[in-house]
Design a protein around this motif. Structure first.
Motif, short mmCIF file in Angstrom:
data_model
loop_
_atom_site.label_atom_id
_atom_site.label_comp_id
_atom_site.label_asym_id
_atom_site.label_seq_id
_atom_site.Cartn_x
_atom_site.Cartn_y
_atom_site.Cartn_z
N PRO A 1 62.78 -18.52 5.86
CA PRO A 1 63.71 -18.90 4.78
C PRO A 1 64.59 -17.74 4.32
CG PRO A 1 61.52 -19.78 4.37
CD PRO A 1 61.38 -18.84 5.53
N VAL A 2 64.06 -16.54 4.35
CA VAL A 2 64.86 -15.36 3.96
C VAL A 2 65.96 -15.13 4.99
CG1 VAL A 2 64.79 -12.90 3.46
CG2 VAL A 2 62.87 -14.35 2.79
N VAL A 3 65.64 -15.29 6.27
CA VAL A 3 66.65 -15.18 7.33
C VAL A 3 67.78 -16.17 7.07
CG1 VAL A 3 67.11 -15.57 9.78
CG2 VAL A 3 65.06 -14.33 9.09
N CYS A 4 67.42 -17.43 6.79
CA CYS A 4 68.43 -18.47 6.55
C CYS A 4 69.29 -18.15 5.34
CB CYS A 4 67.74 -19.82 6.36
SG CYS A 4 66.93 -20.45 7.84
N TRP A 5 68.67 -17.58 4.31
CA TRP A 5 69.40 -17.24 3.09
C TRP A 5 70.46 -16.17 3.37
CZ3 TRP A 5 69.26 -12.93 -0.48
CH2 TRP A 5 69.88 -13.20 -1.70
N PHE A 6 70.07 -15.13 4.10
CA PHE A 6 71.03 -14.07 4.42
C PHE A 6 72.14 -14.58 5.33
CE2 PHE A 6 67.93 -11.11 2.72
CZ PHE A 6 68.73 -10.10 2.20
N VAL A 7 71.80 -15.42 6.29
CA VAL A 7 72.80 -16.00 7.17
C VAL A 7 73.80 -16.84 6.37
CG1 VAL A 7 73.16 -17.69 9.02
CG2 VAL A 7 71.38 -15.94 9.24
N LYS A 8 73.28 -17.62 5.43
CA LYS A 8 74.14 -18.46 4.60
C LYS A 8 75.13 -17.64 3.80
CE LYS A 8 73.80 -22.38 1.40
NZ LYS A 8 74.70 -21.86 0.34
N MET B 1 74.13 -11.98 14.77
CA MET B 1 72.69 -12.15 14.75
C MET B 1 72.05 -11.63 16.04
SD MET B 1 71.86 -15.68 12.77
CE MET B 1 70.14 -15.19 12.67
N ALA B 2 72.73 -11.84 17.17
CA ALA B 2 72.22 -11.29 18.43
C ALA B 2 72.17 -9.77 18.37
CB ALA B 2 73.10 -11.75 19.59
N ALA B 3 73.20 -9.17 17.74
CA ALA B 3 73.20 -7.71 17.57
C ALA B 3 72.05 -7.27 16.68
CB ALA B 3 74.53 -7.26 16.98
N GLY B 4 71.75 -8.08 15.65
CA GLY B 4 70.63 -7.75 14.77
C GLY B 4 69.30 -7.81 15.48
N LEU C 1 73.79 -9.60 10.02
CA LEU C 1 73.15 -8.57 10.84
C LEU C 1 71.72 -8.32 10.38
CD1 LEU C 1 73.65 -6.47 13.14
CD2 LEU C 1 74.23 -4.82 11.34
N PHE C 2 71.55 -8.26 9.07
CA PHE C 2 70.20 -8.09 8.51
C PHE C 2 69.33 -9.30 8.83
CE2 PHE C 2 67.11 -8.43 5.03
CZ PHE C 2 66.52 -7.18 5.09
N GLY C 3 69.89 -10.50 8.70
CA GLY C 3 69.14 -11.70 9.03
C GLY C 3 68.72 -11.73 10.48
N GLY D 1 68.22 -9.06 12.38
CA GLY D 1 67.16 -8.07 12.53
C GLY D 1 65.83 -8.60 12.02
N LEU D 2 65.87 -9.31 10.89
CA LEU D 2 64.64 -9.88 10.33
C LEU D 2 64.08 -10.98 11.24
CD1 LEU D 2 62.65 -9.86 8.00
CD2 LEU D 2 64.17 -11.42 6.75
N LEU D 3 64.98 -11.76 11.85
CA LEU D 3 64.53 -12.77 12.82
C LEU D 3 63.87 -12.09 14.01
CD1 LEU D 3 64.35 -15.67 13.82
CD2 LEU D 3 66.68 -15.41 14.73
N GLY D 4 64.44 -10.96 14.44
CA GLY D 4 63.82 -10.20 15.52
C GLY D 4 62.42 -9.74 15.15
#
Length: 236
Positions: free
Chosen positions: A64-71, A87-90, A166-168, A170-173
């Motif tokens: 959910p945090v990833v989705c929030w940052f992406v949004k 996001m791929a770069a992250g 980018l942060f999202g 990285g967090l997904l990674g």
């Protein structure tokens, strides 16, 4: 086990014992106990509770945090192709962080009491009890603390519209990494990439612990020359 005149009693809470091993700690911690039991860390029940974590908590808390940052980036006008690339770069950025932390922090050699104690809590316990399913993934509270400086650094170095995505990424990674790590220890892949990664990681635990630092990929081990030797080759 006796080391420098000190005996670690595996039937008692371990954290405040291991520091007494001194210079013998590194050798002791890399002699794994293969059983699936979860050893006691602290005598205090609340402290003990904080050290235990199940793998599914990681995606439950952080996706959910990833989705929030992406949004946030999407709301600022980031297009779908830009979002995917950022996001791929992250995720790629995370793979380097994963390798760097594992090699230079998690495998730092300590000899003092508090150095040994902190290292054991951070990563040494995982090498001593590699099949402990409750201490394979990082507790969310500790992760949240570590995320703050990473987020501030990304905001400082990245244009405002790209920083959250980018942060999202990285967090997904990180989420992929922690879930993959759990699966490599407790899953039973029969073939394919997951089987190769499992054998690669078990090699790190049970054969040569100062090589093979990658978890989700062998890429950075290839780049930085830390691939483990193949079976039959001489260990260096």
């Amino acid at each position: 086990m006796v080391a420098q005149g000190f005996t670690v009693d595996l039937n008692k809470p371990l954290v405040f014992q291991v520091g007494h091993l001194g210079e013998a700690y590194d050798e002791w911690v890399h002699q794994p106990i293969v059983g699936k039991e979860s050893p006691r860390f602290f005598a205090n029940d609340f402290m003990e509770f904080l050290t235990r974590n199940t793998w599914w908590v990681i995606p439950l808390v952080w996706l959910p945090v990833v989705c929030w940052f992406v949004k946030i980036s999407v709301n600022m006008g980031l297009s779908s192709p830009q979002l995917a690339a950022t996001m791929a770069a992250g995720i790629f950025m995370w793979t380097l962080i994963e390798y760097t932390l594992h090699r230079f922090l998690f495998h730092i050699k300590t000899t003092g009491y508090w150095g040994n104690t902190i290292h054991y809590l951070l990563h040494g316990c995982h090498h001593k009890h590699p099949m402990d399913g409750y201490r394979l993934v990082f507790p969310p509270a500790a992760t949240a603390i570590l995320l703050v400086p990473f987020w501030n650094l990304i905001k400082l170095l990245t244009p405002q519209i790209y920083a959250p995505a980018l942060f999202g990424g990285g967090l997904l990674g990180y989420v992929i990494y922690d879930c993959t790590h759990y699966y490599l220890h407790h899953g039973k892949p029969l073939k394919g990439v997951s089987n190769k990664l499992k054998r690669y990681h078990m090699n790190h635990h049970f054969r040569i612990h100062d090589k093979g630092y990658g978890i989700t990929s062998t890429f950075w081990d290839r780049v930085f020359g830390t691939l483990p030797p193949k079976s039959g080759e001489k260990l260096r």
